[in-house]
Scaffold this motif. Structure first.
Motif, PDB file in Angstrom:
ATOM      1  N   GLU A   3       0.930  -1.019  -0.001  1.00 30.65           N
ATOM      2  CA  GLU A   3      -0.182   0.045   0.064  1.00 30.65           C
ATOM      3  C   GLU A   3       0.884   1.318  -0.051  1.00 30.65           C
ATOM      4  O   GLU A   3       1.937   1.349   0.490  1.00 30.65           O
ATOM      5  N   TYR A   5       0.485   5.509   0.618  1.00 32.39           N
ATOM      6  CA  TYR A   5      -0.230   6.887   1.176  1.00 32.39           C
ATOM      7  C   TYR A   5       0.333   8.039   0.870  1.00 32.39           C
ATOM      8  O   TYR A   5       1.414   8.349   0.884  1.00 32.39           O
ATOM      9  N   LYS A   7      -0.692  12.051   2.869  1.00 28.80           N
ATOM     10  CA  LYS A   7      -1.922  12.767   3.688  1.00 28.80           C
ATOM     11  C   LYS A   7      -1.252  14.194   3.927  1.00 28.80           C
ATOM     12  O   LYS A   7      -0.038  14.314   4.081  1.00 28.80           O
TER      13      LYS A   7
END
Length: 172
Positions: A3, A5, A7
């Motif tokens: 995964e 990510y 943010k």
């Protein structure tokens, strides 16, 4: 499992007081600055199961940065910017009533701001210069956790679990 990510964080408050661990009682608003943050990275996990044994390996490569223009004009690493994290876990169930497990955790150290230069002021005081915020990284962190579970089904059909575990088994 893999995964990634990214943010973003807005309106983050940071205490910027000098030589104090907490804000002063009067004019405490002046000791804080507003800024923004970003965190991004990739996580991967491998898991293996065979009969009564389970094992997993998880690795994270991440960045955690802050920007407070009133304090420092460029992005710099956050105090909890642990670039690398590794977790190993293994468990084995001997029977329906007894199992053991072990988990090992490692990550790069947290950060802290330390002086890079110091000089004596004209009034005899000592002044310090910093190369950047959070310019020092603490030593790496690691620990081993081990434990065992005893399971029993009560007369009413509920499961009762007694756990005996040791956190940080080698006292690191």
């Amino acid at each position: 499992n893999v995964e990634g990510y990214y943010k973003t964080m807005d309106n983050i408050m940071e205490y910027m007081g000098i030589n104090m661990f907490s804000a002063p009682i009067d004019d405490w608003e002046e000791s804080f600055v507003l800024g923004e943050g970003r965190a991004y990275g990739a996580e991967t996990e491998l898991m293996w199961k065979s009969g009564k044994t389970e094992m997993s390996l998880a690795y994270t490569l991440s960045w955690n940065e802050r920007l407070y223009p009133d304090y420092w004009p460029w992005w710099y690493p956050d105090r909890y910017d642990n670039r690398h994290k590794l977790n190993l876990m293994a468990s084995h169930r001997f029977s329906g009533r007894f199992d053991v497990y072990a988990g090992w955790t490692w990550h790069t150290g947290n950060r802290m701001t330390v002086e890079s230069h110091g000089f004596n002021g004209t009034d005899g005081s000592r002044d310090f210069l910093f190369s950047s915020p959070n310019n020092y990284r603490f030593p790496d962190y690691h620990r081993l956790d081990v434990g065992m579970n005893f399971r029993k089904t009560t007369k009413r059909g509920n499961e009762s679990i007694w756990t005996l575990s040791i956190y940080n088994a080698y006292c690191r």
